[in-house]
Scaffold this active site. Structure first.
Site, short mmCIF file in Angstrom:
data_model
loop_
_atom_site.label_atom_id
_atom_site.label_comp_id
_atom_site.label_asym_id
_atom_site.label_seq_id
_atom_site.Cartn_x
_atom_site.Cartn_y
_atom_site.Cartn_z
N GLU A 1 12.08 -1.06 -5.51
CA GLU A 1 10.93 -1.06 -4.60
C GLU A 1 11.34 -1.44 -3.17
OE1 GLU A 1 7.65 -2.00 -8.10
OE2 GLU A 1 7.99 -3.52 -6.55
N TYR B 1 4.62 4.71 -7.28
CA TYR B 1 4.02 4.38 -8.58
C TYR B 1 4.41 5.40 -9.66
CZ TYR B 1 1.08 0.52 -6.92
OH TYR B 1 0.62 -0.69 -6.44
N ASN C 1 -7.12 -4.45 -5.75
CA ASN C 1 -6.76 -5.83 -6.08
C ASN C 1 -5.84 -6.49 -5.04
OD1 ASN C 1 -4.46 -4.46 -6.74
ND2 ASN C 1 -4.35 -5.11 -8.87
N HIS D 1 0.31 -6.24 -4.18
CA HIS D 1 1.28 -5.80 -5.20
C HIS D 1 2.48 -6.73 -5.15
CE1 HIS D 1 4.21 -3.36 -7.40
NE2 HIS D 1 5.05 -3.72 -6.45
N LYS E 1 -2.30 -4.54 0.24
CA LYS E 1 -2.87 -3.20 0.01
C LYS E 1 -3.97 -2.86 1.03
CE LYS E 1 -1.82 -3.09 -4.97
NZ LYS E 1 -2.36 -2.79 -6.33
#
Ligand code: GDP
Length: 139
Positions: A128, A51, A114, A117, A11
């Protein structure tokens, strides 16, 4: 053990930290093979599409702002039980709850930022992967 593929994102917080190489090396050292990898910068719309399952959640706008705030590295990882192995290596969603040594503990700041993913099931992995890669890009 099932040989399978999963989808991974390094990310924007982690690319900014300069730990792309360390994260990829970690996956390889844990037995996951890189089938495909590229650096991208998602638009807000692309992040919203990725998302979409979270649309309507209170954190959706914050999440998609964050995911479109800078470059990411998107990857396809392959190996025995790649989906659960990747999630084990990543750690819990909230870095505060993640085990020592996991990527989210090492590089995540909070639940919004975080670091990584990873797909949570074979069906989501397939969707995905196809969102970012053509079949001809997987090797
Ligand atoms: P994951 O599968 O572990 O990534 O977790 P989820 O699918 O439940 O959530 C997707 C992503 O949404 C997480 O990785 C977080 O980055 C983000 N997220 C989840 N809960 C929150 C929250 O309360 N606030 C913010 N800002 N982001 C959240």
């Amino acid at each position: 053990m099932a040989n399978e593929r999963t989808f991974s994102i390094i990310k924007p917080d982690a690319t900014k930290l300069g730990v792309v190489g360390k994260i990829i090396a970690r996956f390889e050292s844990e037995g996951l093979r890189i089938c495909a990898v590229k650096k991208i910068h998602m638009s807000k719309r692309v992040a919203e599409g990725f998302y979409a399952v979270h649309a309507g959640r209170p954190f959706f706008d914050e999440l998609t702002d964050f995911m479109s705030s800078g470059p990411c590295v998107v990857m396809v990882l392959e190996g025995d039980n790649a989906i659960s192995e990747n999630r084990r290596i990543m750690g819990a969603t909230n870095p505060d709850d993640a085990d020592e040594g996991t990527l989210r503990k090492l590089y995540g700041a909070h639940i919004g930022n975080n670091a990584v993913h990873g797909s949570d099931a074979p069906e989501t992995a397939a969707v995905e992967i196809a969102y970012f890669f053509a079949g001809t890009e997987l090797h």
